[in-house]
Design an enzyme around this catalytic site. Structure first.
Site, PDB file in Angstrom:
ATOM      1  N   SER A 183      15.707   3.474  25.790  1.00 28.61           N
ATOM      2  CA  SER A 183      14.710   4.515  25.564  1.00 28.61           C
ATOM      3  C   SER A 183      13.398   4.078  26.218  1.00 28.61           C
ATOM      4  CB  SER A 183      14.552   4.781  24.060  1.00 28.61           C
ATOM      5  OG  SER A 183      13.689   5.883  23.835  1.00 28.61           O
ATOM      6  N   HIS A 210      17.084   7.970  26.889  1.00 25.99           N
ATOM      7  CA  HIS A 210      16.345   9.088  26.314  1.00 25.99           C
ATOM      8  C   HIS A 210      15.339   9.603  27.335  1.00 25.99           C
ATOM      9  CE1 HIS A 210      17.112   7.058  22.148  1.00 25.99           C
ATOM     10  NE2 HIS A 210      18.195   7.622  22.639  1.00 25.99           N
ATOM     11  N   ASP A 307      18.519   3.929  17.458  1.00 26.83           N
ATOM     12  CA  ASP A 307      19.676   4.474  18.165  1.00 26.83           C
ATOM     13  C   ASP A 307      20.463   3.338  18.818  1.00 26.83           C
ATOM     14  OD1 ASP A 307      21.434   6.367  19.134  1.00 26.83           O
ATOM     15  OD2 ASP A 307      20.241   6.776  20.934  1.00 26.83           O
TER      16      ASP A 307
END
Length: 364
Positions: A183, A210, A307
């Site tokens: 991310s 992401h 995540d």
């Protein structure tokens, strides 16, 4: 001599509640954009806007006189644009984090991805009056992640609370599939990792990063350039092929099914993941565990939140290997940090060392 900025005090272990606000510099040629951005930040006393300038030269002059923690940098500006200026701003700003604030046009998306590959921490689409609330929420979330992720127990435990495994060989040779989740700061980390893998390594690589859906084609092109191998945005039923990278689209999770001939194909899913992310690393890792088991590696790179944690558990339970980025090289140690804290990481390394390990067939 400029004093140590608050964010670096937090990174060194100080309690951020006992330090001055995080110092922010806005660089944008539009007075309206500067005002709109400032209006979202000003109500939050943990941040302080210490400068708002209209072009790169003014930003460099400001940085020669004052230290900042975070820079919000526009792309398209008169004179030197933000991407061309990025190396100079990085050098002048020392340890400051840079968030690219780009337009939603194709040019803006490509420029933002290029900037993140060269060290910018994150990106935001430039605000519009009708979408200010959403922009403000996203901006504060990103500012918080960059300023405080290293000292939040829920996302990044302190070093004393984490037993970090020593770097080691993973043995067994290379797996049948390598999955990477990332991310905030992930594009730069991916560039370092993939740049170390020679073309002779043909294991398929799948990536969940992401990013906004509109950026994914530029993201794939950037990875293809740094990795020197083809990179595709995943499509439903796309077959995995040796020597290629596949990235999850911005609006679906990437999972896998075994084919009758022994190969594997991608199945895209859209249901909400427990992490709240779309795409999410968790479904990708979980599917890797189901299809490949001990013949899969999961790599967790820099990013805020959790995540990848549940998926890493699934990988470990199936006999697969889990590799986490180390704290020192991560822009935000949230995602890899929780994996390490839960004892799921087989080894912890900076991205270039992970790439070198892959290059040497899993050896140290």
């Amino acid at each position: 001599m400029a004093s140590t900025p608050p964010i670096r005090q937090a990174l060194q272990g100080a309690d951020p509640r006992q330090t001055a606000p995080v110092r922010i510099l806005i660089v944008d040629d539009s007075a309206v954009a500067r005002a709109l951005i400032a209006r979202q930040i000003e109500p939050h006393d943990r941040f302080a806007i210490v400068g708002a300038v209209a072009h790169v030269d003014a930003a460099l002059q400001f940085l020669r006189q004052q230290s900042v923690d975070i820079i919000l940098l526009d792309v398209a500006m008169p004179g030197m644009d933000g991407i061309t200026a990025l190396p100079q701003i990085q050098a002048a700003a020392q340890d400051a984090r840079i968030i690219i604030v780009s337009g939603s046009t194709p040019t803006g998306g490509a420029a933002a991805v290029q900037a993140m590959a060269h060290g910018a921490a994150d990106t935001l689409v430039k605000p519009r009056p009708q979408g200010l609330a959403e922009f403000g929420d996203a901006l504060i979330q990103k500012l918080d992640a960059l300023a405080h992720a290293f000292d939040r127990p829920s996302t990044a435990p302190t070093p004393a609370a984490v037993a970090v495994p020593a770097p080691q060989s993973l043995g067994r040779g290379l797996p049948d599939l390598i999955g990477i989740g990332a991310s905030t700061g992930g594009i730069h980390a991916l560039a370092k990792l993939l740049g170390r893998i020679p073309q002779t390594v043909t294991v398929p690589i799948v990536v969940t990063q992401h990013l906004p859906a509109s950026f994914m084609s530029y993201f794939a092109a950037q990875l293809a350039a740094v990795a020197r191998r083809p990179c595709d945005v995943a499509e439903d039923r796309m077959r995995l092929r040796p020597g290629r990278i596949v990235v999850a689209p911005g609006d679906a999770h990437m999972t896998f099914v075994r084919l009758g001939d022994g190969g594997a194909a991608i199945r895209l899913k859209h249901e909400r993941a427990r992490s709240g992310c779309l795409p999410s690393v968790d479904p990708m890792f979980a599917s890797m565990a189901e299809v490949w088991g001990e013949r899969a590696w999961g790599i967790v790179l820099t990013g805020m939140g959790r995540d990848g944690l549940e998926g890493a558990r699934d990988l470990k339970a199936s006999g697969g290997r889990v590799i986490a980025q180390d704290r020192e090289s991560a822009v935000v140690w949230g995602m890899p940090g929780v994996v390490v804290a839960q004892g799921l990481a087989d080894t912890v390394l900076p991205p270039e060392a992970i790439g070198a390990m892959i290059a040497y067939g899993g050896g140290a």
